[in-house]
Scaffold this active site. Sequence first.
Site, PDB file in Angstrom:
ATOM      1  N   GLN A   1       0.811  -1.221   0.000  1.00 17.52           N
ATOM      2  CA  GLN A   1       0.000   0.000   0.000  1.00 17.52           C
ATOM      3  C   GLN A   1       0.843   1.268   0.000  1.00 17.52           C
ATOM      4  O   GLN A   1       0.305   2.358  -0.195  1.00 17.52           O
ATOM      5  CB  GLN A   1      -0.946   0.013   1.205  1.00 17.52           C
TER       6      GLN A   1
ATOM      7  N   SER B   1       3.481  -4.749  -5.175  1.00 10.40           N
ATOM      8  CA  SER B   1       2.525  -5.319  -6.116  1.00 10.40           C
ATOM      9  C   SER B   1       2.280  -4.366  -7.275  1.00 10.40           C
ATOM     10  O   SER B   1       2.316  -3.136  -7.108  1.00 10.40           O
ATOM     11  CB  SER B   1       1.208  -5.629  -5.403  1.00 10.40           C
TER      12      SER B   1
ATOM     13  N   CYS C   1      -9.539  -8.101  -0.172  1.00  8.40           N
ATOM     14  CA  CYS C   1      -9.159  -9.487   0.121  1.00  8.40           C
ATOM     15  C   CYS C   1      -9.879 -10.030   1.349  1.00  8.40           C
ATOM     16  O   CYS C   1      -9.787 -11.216   1.650  1.00  8.40           O
ATOM     17  CB  CYS C   1      -7.646  -9.582   0.332  1.00  8.40           C
TER      18      CYS C   1
END
Length: 389
Positions: free
Chosen positions: A179, A199, A324
């Site tokens: 994040q 990511s 998630c």
Amino acid sequence: MIYCDYAATSPMSNLALDVYQEVAKGYFGNASSLHDIGGKAKDILENSRTMIAKLLNTEARQIVFTSGGTESNLLAIDTLLRTSHLKKKKHIITTEVEHSSLYYYMKELANQENVEVTFLSVDHNGQIRLTDLEKAIQPNTCLVSIQHVNGETGVIQPIKEIGERLQKQGIPFHSDMIQSFGKIDIKHLIPFVDCITISSHKIFGPKGVGALYFSNRLSLRSHPVSTNHEHGLRPGTVNVPGIAGFAAAASETINNLVQNQDHIQYIRELFIQKLKIEGIPLQPIVTVNQCPSIVGCISDFVQGDYVMLEYNRHSIAISTGSACAIGATEVPKSIQPFISDYDEGKRFVRFSFSHHTTEKDIHEIIKASNRIFNRIKEERQGYDKEING
């Protein structure tokens, strides 16, 4: 639709999409194949690795590509545990506010006979107490894993201070920086960690791609599944087009980081200010040291999933927390320091912004918010009159 769920995922940038398509079409070979077509794919792979490494101010050989953030987190923990030479029971320290991919894996590890896991709680600001960390360390502590930025609240953990303490004791330190990468500067933190997770799809790259950084301080052991992929640490054919798109998106995002940060900070402050001025019954979670792209809010009287659906009906995409963990019935532990009870926790929603979020978007969100909550208030008043006669 106005998109305010960038903490869940982001659209591919035009550059990342162009690179992905070009590589998928023209460099389709397996990067492990020895022929020229495979060699060209290998060149793309290694160039992308070098690009990511430069963005982190490290070396290409320290970057391992994966299929995304969740695999990266699990592979990081497995690799670091495998690296440990402890013969007796291994002790891990993590927190109660980790991303679900890591938190539930740690819970599973804690059920094994040869692993003990300590879950640190957080203070009223959502941060761990460094004194708690120091007290939790045992002679057999072989790994600490603490996220950088929380995906629900945006709270930033003191990674430098944590790393300094752990380095003195020679304890490997992993941090989930999914994040934070591309949202705030993390280069200055690299010397204080041994492994980080990042990511692609959070920073306008393709889905299904992630990466790990491993420090040179570590002596890593190969994956038990014998493989020649990714320095022997990860089995499976690498996604060269996705990795190339990831590198392009990362370079584009990091190169514009300061400008984007300034814009997102302005958007965040405007949003919070307008909520207060308009008297909208959404209370933003505001505390010390937060990533500006994430604004978690507690509704005064309406459950979060209903609020989310109402915004969706007005063509505004928000969430009720980590994508998630959708479907989970418990209140995220990350927001518990900011609520008084379970019911309040169920009234949580999250707005997450990017450099694509405009001032006009915020004004439209505020207009829609007034319509949504005014209608809900009217319905509640009508219901109360009906019940009370």
